[in-house]
Design an enzyme around this catalytic site. Structure first.
Site, PDB file in Angstrom:
ATOM      1  CB  SER A 277      -0.969  -0.063   1.185  1.00 33.49           C
ATOM      2  OG  SER A 277      -2.025   0.843   1.008  1.00 33.49           O
TER       3      SER A 277
ATOM      4  CG  ASP B 297      -6.819  -2.104  -3.569  1.00 34.80           C
ATOM      5  OD1 ASP B 297      -7.391  -1.346  -2.769  1.00 34.80           O
ATOM      6  OD2 ASP B 297      -5.646  -2.491  -3.435  1.00 34.80           O
TER       7      ASP B 297
ATOM      8  CG  HIS C 129      -5.900  -2.241   0.133  1.00 33.57           C
ATOM      9  ND1 HIS C 129      -5.156  -1.723  -0.900  1.00 33.57           N
ATOM     10  CD2 HIS C 129      -5.310  -1.782   1.274  1.00 33.57           C
ATOM     11  CE1 HIS C 129      -4.172  -0.988  -0.404  1.00 33.57           C
ATOM     12  NE2 HIS C 129      -4.238  -1.003   0.904  1.00 33.57           N
TER      13      HIS C 129
END
Length: 671
Positions: free
Chosen positions: A538, A623, A658
C-alpha cells in the site's frame, strides 16, 4: 535461483499499447500513455491484465513444485481446527472457531459457561457460498443479547451491507442498509446508530438512526471532505459517540445511549491541529488531547461542560512517551503508551491511587489490548507476541497484579522459539537521526555478508509497524534468510514527531531512512546488495517504488504489494476514494510547491531508462484503497524503459480487494 528467471528470449512480456492522454497541470502539458487502463469496463483492459497474469504464470512455472513444498510446510504449522479465547459479554461467552478444510471462521456463543450447548451465530463458510470473496465487518450484539447486527462485503471493495439477525429464531429481520461503515446499539435493543459512506469517494459522511422495522432518520451529515465519521459506544455503555476525524483534527459528538432520540451534543468543537478522543467514566469525560502536548496528555472534564476551562490534568505530556490510548474500567484505567518503538501498559487503581506496569520478557515485542467489553471487570486482556513468540492472550488481574496465559497460538511442525534470535538495531540516517530496526534470524547465522535478508517497511499515516509473529516467515528463516523491519519516519514508533518528520514536505525522509537502513545492514555485514530483497504494501508500496527509482543498484529483488505508485494522477483526481482527505498527509497537488515536491518522488512519474532490480508487483481488481490501474500502469510503462533482463512480474487477483484473498487457504496460497 533468481538468474534462471531472467526474461528469456522466447517469452515476450505483454505490451500495453500506448494511447496518448494529455492534461495541463500548472501550465505544463503532461502526457500519460496508459491512462486508458483506468476503464475496468473496457474488455481490452481486462485482456491486458489477464495477459500479465498468464505471463507471470509462465515465467514462474519452474517454481510450481517449490510453491507446493512451501504451501504444505506453511499449512503444516497451522492448527486448522482451533478456537479463539472466549470473551464474556453479559451472560454469554463469545468465540470463533475454525474447522479443517474450511476457509472461514464460525462465530459462536454459549450461555454462562463453555459447558453449555453451542449456539452458532454466523457460519461464514455458509455465507460465502457462491462468492469469490467474503469479509465480515461490524459484529455488534444488542444489550439484551437477542439481536446481532453484522455487515458483509462480498467483492473486496470494502463496501459492506448491514443485516440484523434475530438470535432466538435464527431469522434475518427485514432491516438492512448499504455501505455501512460503523454501528452502535442504543440500550433499548431496538434503535441502532450507524454511519454510511458516499458511494463514489468512499468517505463515511452520514450518521443515521434506525428504529427496527420502522423509520430511519439522518442525524448528521459531515460536509467537509477532509473528515470521516465513525460511531461507537463507550465501554460503560452510557454514551453513543460520533467521531469526526481528519488527519490533523477531530471532533466528537455524543448522546446518552438510554435516550436515543436526544440530539447530538458536541464535546469540543473542531479546530485546526487539535486531535482528541473521548471516553467516559463516572460522570467525567476522559479526553486524550494533543493541545500543547505533541505526544498527547489526558484530562478529565465534567459531561455537563467539557470546555477547556473545566479540564483537570489526569496524565501529563511526556517528551519521549506517546500516549496511544486508554481503557477505562469501573475501578481501573489501562494506559497504552509507546516509547523507543515499544508499547507499554500502565494501570491505575482508582481506589488506591497506585500505578503498576505490566512486565514483558523480551527486548523486541509487541503488545495490544485485546477485547475487554465488560466495564465492571478487574481482569484486563492483552495480546503479546514477538518476532519469535507466537500470539499469546493474557489476562491480567488488575488488583493482584498477576498475568495469566489463557492461550498461545500453537505452531505445529516442531517449531522451537529458542532456535531463533530477535534483536533491536539502530541505523543512523543521513541527517544523524537514529532509526530503530527489528531483526529476526535463525540461531547460528554468520554475519559475513553472505546471508540473504528481507527488509520490510511501511512508514506512513503515523502507523507504526509492530514486530508481530508470522508462522509462514519461519520458512524464510529456516532457509537462512534474515527478516528485518525498518521503523522509518512517517510512522509513530518514536512519537508523534516521527510522523510529522515523514509526511507532506518531509515525505522523502521516509525513503531516505529506508535506504540508509539498507546500507547500514550491508555495512554491518547482515547481508549484501546481491542478497537484499525488499517488500512493502500500500503506502509501503509507494516506498518500494520510490526507493527503487532512487537506488536501483541497492536491491536484488522488490515486492510492491497493492502499491500507491501513481501519486500525482491519483491526488489530482478528487473523485477517487480517499483522495481529498489525503491532502493533509501527502499535500494538495493543486498547490504548486506541493505538486513539484510530490512529482519529484512519485514512482510512476520518475521511471527512467536504466537497469532495474527483479520486481514482483501484486494487486487486486476490486481494490478500493489503491486502484488496480496504479500498479498496472506502472508495470506497462516500466516495461518500455528497463534496460536489463531482470524479471518484472504483475500478478492480479481478479476477485479480491486491498487485503487480497479472504479465505485462509487462498490467502496462504497467495503468500
Amino acid at each position: 535461483a533468481m538468474s534462471s528467471f531472467a526474461e528469456s528470449e522466447d517469452l515476450i512480456p505483454p505490451v500495453a499499447n500506448p494511447i496518448e492522454h494529455r492534461e495541463v497541470r500548472h501550465g505544463a502539458t503532461v502526457i500519460d500513455d496508459y491512462y486508458w487502463l483506468r476503464d475496468k469496463s473496457n474488455p481490452a483492459v481486462i485482456r491486458y491484465l489477464e495477459s500479465e497474469n498468464a505471463y507471470t504464470k509462465e515465467m514462474t512455472k519452474e517454481l510450481r513444485s517449490f510453491e507446493e513444498i512451501l504451501y504444505n510446510e506453511m499449512l503444516g504449522r497451522i492448527k486448522q481446527t482451533d478456537f479463539s479465547v472466549p470473551v464474556r459479554r453479559g451472560a454469554f461467552l463469545y468465540y470463533s472457531r475454525t474447522e479443517e478444510g474450511k476457509q472461514y471462521p464460525i462465530q459462536c456463543r454459549r450461555d454462562q459457561s463453555m459447558d453449555a450447548p453451542e449456539q452458532v451465530l454466523l457460519d461464514l463458510n455458509q455465507l460465502a457460498k457462491g462468492c469469490k470473496f467474503l469479509s465480515l465487518g461490524v459484529f455488534e450484539i444488542s444489550d439484551d443479547a437477542n439481536l446481532l447486527a453484522y455487515t458483509m462485503d462480498t467483492t473486496g471493495f470494502r463496501q459492506y451491507t448491514l443485516h440484523i439477525k434475530d438470535l432466538g429464531s435464527g431469522q434475518l429481520r427485514p432491516d438492512s442498509a448499504q455501505r455501512v461503515t460503523s454501528l452502535a446499539w442504543a440500550s433499548d435493543n431496538r434503535t441502532i446508530f450507524f454511519t454510511t459512506e458516499d458511494p463514489v469517494t468512499k468517505r463515511s459522511n452520514l450518521m443515521l438512526r434506525h428504529v427496527l422495522e420502522s423509520d430511519t432518520d439522518e442525524l448528521y451529515e459531515e460536509k467537509d471532505e477532509l473528515y470521516h465519521a465513525e460511531v461507537h459506544r463507550t465501554r460503560d455503555k452510557k454514551f453513543v459517540l460520533l467521531s469526526l476525524a481528519a488527519t490533523d483534527s477531530t471532533e466528537y459528538r455524543y448522546l446518552p445511549a438510554d435516550c436515543p432520540n436526544t440530539p447530538l451534543a458536541i464535546v469540543l468543537h473542531r479546530e485546526k491541529d487539535h486531535k482528541y478522543d473521548v471516553d467516559h467514566r463516572n460522570g467525567l469525560f476522559y479526553i486524550r488531547t494533543n493541545k500543547n502536548a505533541k505526544n498527547y496528555r489526558v484530562v478529565t472534564a465534567p459531561v455537563s461542560d467539557p470546555s477547556p476551562g473545566n479540564w483537570k490534568e489526569f496524565l501529563p505530556h511526556g517528551e519521549n512517551v506517546l500516549i496511544e490510548g486508554l481503557a477505562l474500567f469501573k475501578d481501573h484505567v489501562v494506559v497504552n503508551q509507546k516509547s523507543a518503538a515499544l508499547n507499554r501498559l500502565r494501570i491505575l487503581n482508582f481506589g488506591t491511587g497506585k500505578w503498576t506496569s505490566i512486565h514483558f520478557p523480551e527486548l523486541v515485542y509487541c503488545v495490544f489490548p485485546a477485547e475487554n467489553p465488560e466495564y465492571d471487570s478487574v481482569l484486563f486482556r492483552y495480546n503479546y507476541q514477538s518476532l519469535v513468540t507466537s500470539p499469546s492472550v493474557f489476562e491480567y488481574d488488575m488488583n493482584l497484579h498477576k498475568p495469566t496465559l489463557l492461550k498461545q497460538q500453537e505452531v505445529l511442525g516442531g517449531y522451537d522459539p529458542s532456535e531463533y534470535v530477535s534483536e533491536r538495531l539502530w541505523a543512523t540516517a543521513r541527517d544523524g537521526v537514529k532509526i530503530p530496526l527489528s531483526v529476526v534470524y535463525k540461531r547460528g547465522l554468520k554475519r559475513d555478508g553472505t546471508a540473504p535478508l528481507l527488509l520490510y517497511a511501511y512508514g506512513s499515516y503515523g502507523l507504526g509497524t509492530p514486530a508481530t509473529f508470522s508462522s509462514s516467515r519461519v520458512s524464510l528463516l529456516d532457509r537462512g534468510m534474515t527478516f528485518a523491519i525498518a521503523h522509518i519516519r512517517g510512522g509513530n514508533e518514536m512519537g508523534e514527531a516521527w510522523h510529522d518528520e515523514g509526511m507532506l514536505m518531509k515525505k522523502k525522509n521516509t525513503f531516505y531512512d529506508f535506504i540508509d537502513a539498507a546500507e547500514y545492514l550491508i555495512n554491518e555485514k547482515w547481508t549484501s546488495e546481491g542478497k537484499l530483497v525488499i517488500e512493502g504494501r500500500s503506502a509501503g508500496g509507494l516506498l518500494m517504488g520510490a526507493v527503487t527509482n532512487m537506488r536501483p543498484d541497492l536491491f536484488k529483488a522488490v515486492h510492491a504489494a497493492v502499491p500507491f505508485l501513481d501519486v500525482i494522477n491519483t491526488m489530482m483526481d478528487r473523485s477517487l476514494p480517499l483522495t481529498v482527505g489525503e491532502y493533509l498527509e501527502w499535500g494538495n497537488p493543486n498547490d504548486r510547491p506541493a505538486y513539484d515536491y510530490m512529482k519529484s518522488y512519485s514512482p510512476y512519474d520518475n521511471l527512467e531508462k536504466r537497469a532495474y532490480p527483479a520486481m514482483l508487483v501484486t494487486t487486486s481488481l476490486n481494490d478500493s484503497q489503491v486502484m488496480y490501474w496504479e500498479p498496472a500502469k506502472y508495470v506497462a510503462r516500466l516495461r518500455t524503459l528497463k534496460t536489463n533482463n531482470n524479471p518484472l512480474l504483475l500478478k492480479i487477483n481478479m476477485g479480491a480487494g486491498h487485503g487480497g484473498s479472504s479465505g485462509r487457504y487462498d490467502r496462504l496460497k497467495e503468500q
